[in-house]
Design an enzyme around this catalytic site. Structure first.
Site, short mmCIF file in Angstrom:
data_model
loop_
_atom_site.label_atom_id
_atom_site.label_comp_id
_atom_site.label_asym_id
_atom_site.label_seq_id
_atom_site.Cartn_x
_atom_site.Cartn_y
_atom_site.Cartn_z
N ASN A 167 -76.70 -39.97 28.11
CA ASN A 167 -78.04 -39.78 28.76
C ASN A 167 -79.00 -40.42 27.96
O ASN A 167 -80.12 -41.07 28.52
CB ASN A 167 -77.99 -38.85 29.50
N GLU A 266 -76.02 -27.77 22.92
CA GLU A 266 -76.91 -27.77 23.82
C GLU A 266 -76.12 -28.40 25.33
O GLU A 266 -75.90 -29.45 25.14
CB GLU A 266 -77.99 -28.77 23.42
N GLY A 268 -75.26 -27.72 29.67
CA GLY A 268 -76.13 -27.73 31.02
C GLY A 268 -77.10 -26.86 31.56
O GLY A 268 -77.57 -25.82 30.67
N CYS A 300 -80.55 -32.77 31.22
CA CYS A 300 -80.11 -31.49 31.14
C CYS A 300 -81.06 -30.32 31.83
O CYS A 300 -80.81 -29.37 32.12
CB CYS A 300 -79.52 -31.09 29.75
N GLU A 349 -70.02 -41.33 41.83
CA GLU A 349 -69.23 -40.64 42.89
C GLU A 349 -69.54 -39.23 42.78
O GLU A 349 -69.59 -38.51 43.87
CB GLU A 349 -67.82 -41.04 42.58
N LYS A 350 -69.70 -38.34 41.70
CA LYS A 350 -69.89 -37.11 41.61
C LYS A 350 -71.32 -36.78 42.30
O LYS A 350 -71.31 -35.59 43.31
CB LYS A 350 -69.80 -36.50 40.46
#
Length: 499
Positions: A167, A266, A268, A300, A349-350
């Site tokens: 990310n 580190e 979720g 996060c 998709e998630k």
């Protein structure tokens, strides 16, 4: 959406220079010759074919890092000498800001304005911050209660494995690598398989900056092979990981089963953002949206559980809806764009599946909730109201552009509900009442609490989680602790001339 609107022409025109592994100061093919493709999330087209590192490549990188640590100059340089090299590294990051940002945009999907003018600044300044710490690592002199004297040395822990997520590859490279290098460690970096390009370019800059061969090694590959090899390697002395709680648990198990290497995680989050009835509604709505939709919701620390006092609930939701609708989606290289595609098809998709689940469980979809355009992994910024604590979308980390609003009555109630999660990474509070702010701040179990702001990160503020959001801290001088060991040296003082 047209190809111009999703950044297709810019992606195809960019010349990607580095696609191999970086081991012992050289770009090399993987031992097996295996490769994999990295995909542009805006176009769903192949950006580059990248060398795929496996266990044998990780082993080669670790040997280079071990040799550089045991016999090379880096840990033996003065702190001042390391500082100068790290400052040069920071300067090169700044000088190549456009190229780094472009790589980040086409590999992650984030808008250029964020990659170039926010994260690139954080990246270079993180190296400068820890460069300043390199010559300030010191021990202590201890007066013992016997005829002995003692002092402590703070020494680099050795070879460190860094497993970096997709990310924010540039900034997280800096967060992990800069303190490790400042401490005198050598590193083996495993970038996310979805975003390998930035780490390779950073390795190239490290060579230009004068970092000795073997100090920085980058092995592209998949978590199940290269990542597993890093976390279980017997000659890696410590490991850091940013990513999901599920994978973090696996890394801890591998670290324990191998050589009991210390781990910094580190993980979720499902962070609460609490808006009290005395808050400025317009400002609170703007900050709430910023706290979730920044970086396409792939944060996060996203404050995705927005708790709003019942007295201002309707007015706040109206303002929040307008703010979400104004969050511009489109061409990542357009200065007006604030929202790009999700990083990869699996994540896309998630997120869509969670949106469908939210509707099925009875939450009210106010806006968004659909794919955007006809190409790429774009999802409209999404707002749910009438969300309750037992709904799946209120309990599980979505890691996407989904905001959910929950109603509360009392401070005691919202504290209890905010803490009713396995996570504890961050929290936000909006209020003009200092007593409320202090009460909630001290009651929330989270590693970072932002009052009347959100995402206010700085190089000097330690960052990390409580509970299943992990342990260890990045940023701040506390980050150095994971890369240093304390040695106690004791000597007798019999017949000392000063006694």
């Amino acid at each position: 959406m047209s190809s111009g609107a999703n950044g297709n022409s810019k992606s195809l025109a960019y010349d990607i220079k580095f696609t191999k592994l970086f081991i012992n100061g050289e770009f090399v093919d993987s031992i097996s010759g295996s490769t994999f493709e990295t995909i542009d999330p805006a176009t769903e087209e192949v950006l580059a074919t990248v060398a795929e590192g496996r266990e044998e490549d990780v082993d080669l990188a670790v040997k280079a890092a071990r040799e550089a640590f045991d016999n090379g100059p880096w840990p033996r340089l003065s702190g001042e000498a390391r500082r100068k090299i790290l400052l040069k590294f920071a300067d090169l990051i700044e000088e190549n800001a456009d190229e780094i940002a472009t790589l980040e945009v086409i590999d992650t999907g984030k808008p250029f304005q964020i990659a170039r003018y926010v994260e690139n600044s954080w990246t270079s300044e993180t190296f400068r911050y820890f460069a300043g710490a390199a010559d300030k690592i010191r021990g202590a002199t201890l007066k013992m209660s016997s005829d002995f004297q003692a002092y402590t040395l703070r020494e680099p822990i050795g070879v460190v494995g860094h497993i970096i997520p997709w990310n924010a590859p540039a900034y997280l490279f800096a967060m992990k690598v800069a303190p490790a290098l400042a401490a005198g460690c050598t590193v083996v970096i495993k970038p996310a398989e979805n975003t390998p390009l930035v780490g390779l370019f950073m390795a190239y800059l490290s060579k230009l900056a004068g970092v000795p061969d073997g100090v920085i090694n980058v092995v592209n590959g998949f978590g199940s092979t290269a990542g597993a090899a890093v976390s279980s390697h017997m000659d890696i002395d410590a490991v850091t990981f940013t990513g999901s709680t599920k994978v973090g648990r696996t890394i801890m198990q591998a670290a324990a089963a191998s050589n009991l290497k210390p781990v910094s995680l580190e993980l979720g989050g499902k962070s609460p953002f609490i808006v009290f009835d005395d808050a400025d509604i317009e400002k609170a709505a703007e900050i709430a949206v910023l706290g979730v939709l920044s970086n396409k919701g792939e944060l996060c620390v996203a404050g995705s559980r927005v708790f709003v006092h019942e007295g201002i609930y309707d007015a706040f939701v109206k303002k929040l809806e307008a703010t979400v609708k104004n969050w511009a989606t489109g061409d990542r290289f357009d200065a007006a764009t604030r929202h790009g595609p999700q990083n990869n098809k699996q994540q896309y998709e998630k997120v869509l599946s969670y949106i469908e689940l939210g509707k099925k469980e009875g939450a009210t979809l106010v806006t968004g909730g659909k794919p955007f355009g006809n190409k790429g992994y774009y999802i409209e910024p999404t707002l749910f109201t009438n969300v309750t604590d037992e709904m799946t979308i209120a309990k599980e980390e979505i890691f996407g552009p989904v905001i959910m609003v929950l109603k509360f009555k009392t401070i005691e109630e919202v504290i209890r509900r905010a803490n009713a999660t396995t996570y504890g990474l961050a929290a936000g509070i909006m209020t003009k009442n200092i007593d409320i702010a202090n009460t909630v701040t001290r009651s929330i179990r989270a590693g970072s609490v932002w009052v009347n702001c959100y995402l206010a990160l700085d190089r000097d503020t330690p960052f990390g989680g409580y509970k299943m959001s992990g342990f260890g801290r990045e940023q701040g001088l506390e980050a150095l602790e994971h890369y240093l060991q304390v040695k106690t040296v004791t000597t007798p003082i019999y017949n000392s001339p000063w006694l």
